[in-house]
Design a protein around this motif. Structure first.
Motif, PDB file in Angstrom:
ATOM      1  N   PHE A  24      -2.851  -3.467  17.673  1.00 29.66           N
ATOM      2  CA  PHE A  24      -1.471  -2.999  17.844  1.00 29.66           C
ATOM      3  C   PHE A  24      -0.950  -2.344  16.571  1.00 29.66           C
ATOM      4  N   LEU A  25      -1.323  -3.004  15.406  1.00 24.83           N
ATOM      5  CA  LEU A  25      -0.886  -2.440  14.127  1.00 24.83           C
ATOM      6  C   LEU A  25      -1.420  -1.028  13.930  1.00 24.83           C
ATOM      7  N   TRP A  26      -2.720  -0.838  14.169  1.00 25.28           N
ATOM      8  CA  TRP A  26      -3.314   0.481  13.944  1.00 25.28           C
ATOM      9  C   TRP A  26      -2.859   1.488  15.002  1.00 25.28           C
ATOM     10  N   LEU A  27      -2.497   1.020  16.181  1.00 24.30           N
ATOM     11  CA  LEU A  27      -1.921   1.924  17.184  1.00 24.30           C
ATOM     12  C   LEU A  27      -0.581   2.480  16.697  1.00 24.30           C
ATOM     13  N   VAL A  28       0.238   1.520  16.147  1.00 20.95           N
ATOM     14  CA  VAL A  28       1.537   1.950  15.614  1.00 20.95           C
ATOM     15  C   VAL A  28       1.340   2.904  14.444  1.00 20.95           C
ATOM     16  N   VAL A  29       0.382   2.587  13.553  1.00 22.99           N
ATOM     17  CA  VAL A  29       0.116   3.464  12.411  1.00 22.99           C
ATOM     18  C   VAL A  29      -0.349   4.843  12.875  1.00 22.99           C
ATOM     19  N   LYS A  74      -5.059  21.431   0.471  1.00 20.42           N
ATOM     20  CA  LYS A  74      -4.056  21.616   1.514  1.00 20.42           C
ATOM     21  C   LYS A  74      -4.189  20.598   2.646  1.00 20.42           C
ATOM     22  N   ILE A  75      -5.432  20.149   2.953  1.00 18.34           N
ATOM     23  CA  ILE A  75      -5.631  19.278   4.113  1.00 18.34           C
ATOM     24  C   ILE A  75      -5.551  17.793   3.746  1.00 18.34           C
ATOM     25  N   LYS A  76      -5.307  17.442   2.482  1.00 13.10           N
ATOM     26  CA  LYS A  76      -5.153  16.033   2.110  1.00 13.10           C
ATOM     27  C   LYS A  76      -3.890  15.463   2.715  1.00 13.10           C
ATOM     28  N   LEU A  77      -3.925  14.147   2.984  1.00 16.81           N
ATOM     29  CA  LEU A  77      -2.765  13.457   3.562  1.00 16.81           C
ATOM     30  C   LEU A  77      -1.647  13.359   2.550  1.00 16.81           C
ATOM     31  N   PRO A  78      -0.404  13.345   3.026  1.00 16.25           N
ATOM     32  CA  PRO A  78       0.717  13.140   2.116  1.00 16.25           C
ATOM     33  C   PRO A  78       0.664  11.747   1.488  1.00 16.25           C
ATOM     34  N   ALA A  79       1.355  11.570   0.387  1.00 15.81           N
ATOM     35  CA  ALA A  79       1.355  10.297  -0.336  1.00 15.81           C
ATOM     36  C   ALA A  79       1.942   9.172   0.505  1.00 15.81           C
ATOM     37  N   SER A  80       2.997   9.466   1.288  1.00 15.05           N
ATOM     38  CA  SER A  80       3.609   8.416   2.128  1.00 15.05           C
ATOM     39  C   SER A  80       2.642   7.935   3.195  1.00 15.05           C
ATOM     40  N   SER A  81       1.880   8.860   3.793  1.00 13.90           N
ATOM     41  CA  SER A  81       0.890   8.467   4.814  1.00 13.90           C
ATOM     42  C   SER A  81      -0.217   7.643   4.181  1.00 13.90           C
ATOM     43  N   LYS A  82      -0.600   8.016   2.961  1.00 11.56           N
ATOM     44  CA  LYS A  82      -1.630   7.224   2.271  1.00 11.56           C
ATOM     45  C   LYS A  82      -1.148   5.807   2.001  1.00 11.56           C
ATOM     46  N   ARG A  83       0.111   5.677   1.609  1.00 11.45           N
ATOM     47  CA  ARG A  83       0.636   4.332   1.340  1.00 11.45           C
ATOM     48  C   ARG A  83       0.668   3.485   2.601  1.00 11.45           C
ATOM     49  N   ILE A  84       1.059   4.123   3.721  1.00  9.67           N
ATOM     50  CA  ILE A  84       1.106   3.373   4.984  1.00  9.67           C
ATOM     51  C   ILE A  84      -0.292   2.931   5.385  1.00  9.67           C
ATOM     52  N   MET A  85      -1.246   3.842   5.288  1.00  5.31           N
ATOM     53  CA  MET A  85      -2.614   3.479   5.662  1.00  5.31           C
ATOM     54  C   MET A  85      -3.178   2.419   4.706  1.00  5.31           C
ATOM     55  N   THR A  86      -2.868   2.511   3.418  1.00  3.39           N
ATOM     56  CA  THR A  86      -3.343   1.501   2.452  1.00  3.39           C
ATOM     57  C   THR A  86      -2.747   0.136   2.769  1.00  3.39           C
ATOM     58  N   ALA A  87      -1.446   0.118   3.075  1.00  4.01           N
ATOM     59  CA  ALA A  87      -0.801  -1.156   3.424  1.00  4.01           C
ATOM     60  C   ALA A  87      -1.396  -1.738   4.692  1.00  4.01           C
ATOM     61  N   ALA A  88      -1.648  -0.848   5.682  1.00  3.79           N
ATOM     62  CA  ALA A  88      -2.248  -1.330   6.931  1.00  3.79           C
ATOM     63  C   ALA A  88      -3.656  -1.854   6.686  1.00  3.79           C
ATOM     64  N   ALA A  89      -4.407  -1.142   5.828  1.00  2.00           N
ATOM     65  CA  ALA A  89      -5.770  -1.603   5.535  1.00  2.00           C
ATOM     66  C   ALA A  89      -5.754  -2.935   4.803  1.00  2.00           C
ATOM     67  N   VAL A  90      -4.863  -3.079   3.813  1.00  2.00           N
ATOM     68  CA  VAL A  90      -4.760  -4.356   3.078  1.00  2.00           C
ATOM     69  C   VAL A  90      -4.357  -5.488   4.015  1.00  2.00           C
ATOM     70  N   PHE A  91      -3.382  -5.194   4.903  1.00  2.00           N
ATOM     71  CA  PHE A  91      -2.962  -6.220   5.856  1.00  2.00           C
ATOM     72  C   PHE A  91      -4.109  -6.570   6.793  1.00  2.00           C
ATOM     73  N   SER A  92      -4.857  -5.571   7.212  1.00  2.00           N
ATOM     74  CA  SER A  92      -5.988  -5.842   8.124  1.00  2.00           C
ATOM     75  C   SER A  92      -7.041  -6.691   7.451  1.00  2.00           C
ATOM     76  N   VAL A  93      -7.353  -6.355   6.202  1.00  2.00           N
ATOM     77  CA  VAL A  93      -8.360  -7.158   5.481  1.00  2.00           C
ATOM     78  C   VAL A  93      -7.865  -8.579   5.282  1.00  2.00           C
ATOM     79  N   ALA A  94      -6.602  -8.694   4.883  1.00  2.00           N
ATOM     80  CA  ALA A  94      -6.043 -10.040   4.689  1.00  2.00           C
ATOM     81  C   ALA A  94      -6.024 -10.814   6.005  1.00  2.00           C
ATOM     82  N   TRP A  95      -5.657 -10.112   7.068  1.00  2.00           N
ATOM     83  CA  TRP A  95      -5.633 -10.777   8.394  1.00  2.00           C
ATOM     84  C   TRP A  95      -7.023 -11.218   8.810  1.00  2.00           C
ATOM     85  N   LEU A  96      -8.013 -10.394   8.593  1.00  3.12           N
ATOM     86  CA  LEU A  96      -9.380 -10.766   8.957  1.00  3.12           C
ATOM     87  C   LEU A  96      -9.890 -11.920   8.097  1.00  3.12           C
TER      88      LEU A  96
END
Length: 277
Positions: A68-73, A10-32
């Motif tokens: 800023f990206l993670w603030l928006v996320v 019940k407490i797992k994140l929805p699939a859409s939130s997981k996709r957003i966080m995955t995209a943000a994480a991939v972008f962050s890694v690529a940016w770094l």
């Protein structure tokens, strides 16, 4: 599936939130990686090495977009979480309302059941009271019928002259023969006696009026009188249906007849009962 696994599910994140966080994480890694690669190329190239403060400025400039990206996320995820919480609260309120309706229906059903049980209890109590009343009625009628059959000679009541002597010439104006009850059912004993005594009393009033009387078997007549009066009084306290039945048998009339005769007979003493046959 256990209860704990259901709670975790019940407490797992929805699939859409997981996709957003995955995209943000991939972008962050690529940016770094890109920022690190650029810094390394710049540091190892023909340019002069960066100073410490320049490295700090570079790191701050490279991490600002990520912050800023993670603030928006975070804001986006929190807004989604708040929206889901509001939806959950709405569902909870709806469930509470449904439960309240169900509980109210159960309370109404319990009230109806209690009323039904109370009604059944009243019916059973009334049936029990009717059965008891019927037993009293039948016992009373049986007592009177038995006494009338058993003590026919109790009606041997004769006239008394003015000088106190027994008037043997007039006989017994109220005498009832035992043959009167032969061949009739118990249900006809009381009305037959009442009808016979009605004729005897009418003739007595027409011929003798205030003449004094004396019973040859006073205690037997007293037994009949007590049975009739006692039974009539008991039946008067019963429900209407039994009083109507007794009135159909003319028990009330028989009571008035024996009381009329008792008032014209001398009192019966206790000692007379010891020698009365």
């Amino acid at each position: 599936m256990s209860e704990n696994s259901l709670d975790v599910e019940k407490i797992k994140l929805p699939a859409s939130s997981k996709r957003i966080m995955t995209a943000a994480a991939v972008f962050s890694v690529a940016w770094l990686l890109a920022s690190g690669t650029i810094a390394w190329i710049y540091h190892c190239g023909s340019h002069a090495p960066l100073k410490i403060n320049e490295w700090g400025d570079y790191a701050a400039g490279a991490s600002a977009p990520l912050a800023f990206l993670w603030l928006v996320v975070a804001v986006f995820l929190q807004s989604r979480e708040l929206r889901e919480q509001r939806q959950e609260l709405a569902w909870t309120r709806k469930e509470f309302k449904h439960n309240r309706t169900v509980m109210q229906a159960q309370a109404d059903e319990a009230k109806n059941q209690a009323a039904f049980i109370e009604q059944q209890t009243i019916i059973l109590a009334n049936n029990h009271a009717i059965r008891e009343a019927e037993e009293i009625y039948l016992a009373s009628i049986e007592l009177v019928t038995t006494r009338l059959r058993q003590y026919t000679h109790a009606w041997d009541i004769v006239l008394v002259n003015n000088d106190g002597s027994v008037d043997t010439g007039s006989g017994s104006p109220f005498r009832i023969s035992a043959e009167l009850y032969v061949g009739i059912s118990d249900s006809l004993v009381i009305p037959t006696t009442t009808k016979t005594m009605r004729t005897r009393l009418r003739n007595f009033r027409e011929q003798y009026k205030d003449a004094r009387l004396i019973a040859k078997a006073p205690m037997d007549f007293a037994r009949i009188c007590a049975a009739v009066v006692e039974s009539a009084d008991k039946i008067d306290n019963l429900p209407d249906i039994f009083r109507i039945k007794a009135r159909t048998l003319e028990l009330d009339t028989l009571k008035a007849q024996v009381v009329f005769l008792k008032e014209r007979l001398p009192p019966t003493s206790f000692f007379a009962s010891l020698i009365d046959d």
